[in-house]
Motif scaffolding. Structure first.
Motif: not given
Length: 223
Positions: A185-191
């Motif tokens: 999960v990349e740190s900005n994936a949800i964004e």
């Protein structure tokens, strides 16, 4: 939709995991009752498939333990025990549904979707919020009746938000809904996924609650 699979038979477990993944589920697979109890107590799952004949801790013990701990995740019992007394014991221990092996994968997937739907107070298979309709079985989305193309991850994020319409989900909660074990999960994936969904569904469909998370309101805000 992230679910927990508790099954000790390697061949059956592998087949169930593969088949459910093909039908759009994210599947975490454990092979004994103690691991099943630990995961149900500590992780966020939309539903669980629980075999009764598990080593180290029987499935009925797992059910009783997590229900005492007020874990409310819907549980579908999957077992070779097809006697009426066994079904009664499973349901009385806190199971929400009961399927006898061998099970048809399409039926299992449909039963899981129904359990999740009921747990979220959704009476119908399709989710309709504002002018967006989502079909979990077909993994399709429409905006004002027109098909919208989403990536698999975008669909999962949208599904999580629409299941919880009117409720704020933090980034961490969304990650728990849409990523299973071993997935980076990349740190900005949800964004990034939220940005793409807004571009496809309208900027006001998903709202940001600053410092808290995201929500899909029941109605679009008036301009």
């Amino acid at each position: 939709m992230r679910i927990l699979l508790a099954e000790d038979d390697p061949q059956l477990g592998d087949g169930l995991r593969a088949g459910l993944r093909q039908r759009g589920f994210l599947v975490d697979w454990v092979r004994d009752g103690e691991a099943a109890e630990r995961e149900l107590r500590s992780a966020a799952y939309e539903a669980a498939v629980l075999d009764l004949g598990l080593p180290r801790m029987d499935g009925l013990e797992v059910l009783a333990s997590v229900r005492r701990a007020r874990v409310t995740v819907p549980v579908l019992v999957l077992t070779a025990r097809d006697g009426v007394p066994d079904r009664i014991r499973g349901l009385d221990s806190g199971a929400d549904d009961y399927v006898v092996k061998p099970v048809d994968l399409d039926e299992l997937a449909a039963r899981l979707r129904a359990l999740v739907r009921r747990a979220h107070g959704q009476p119908q298979e399709g989710l309709s919020v504002q002018d967006v309709t989502l079909d979990p079985a077909a993994r399709s989305v429409q905006l004002d009746g027109e098909a919208v193309t989403l990536s698999a991850r975008e669909f999962d994020v949208l599904h999580a938000l629409m299941l919880n319409v009117g409720r704020v989900l933090s980034r961490e909660q969304i990650e728990q809904h849409v990523y299973s074990w071993g997935q980076e999960v990349e740190s900005n994936a949800i964004e990034v996924h939220i940005h793409h969904l807004r571009r496809k569904l309208g900027s006001s469909f998903i709202q940001t609650v600053r410092g808290v998370g995201y929500l899909v309101p029941r109605e679009r805000p008036s301009r």
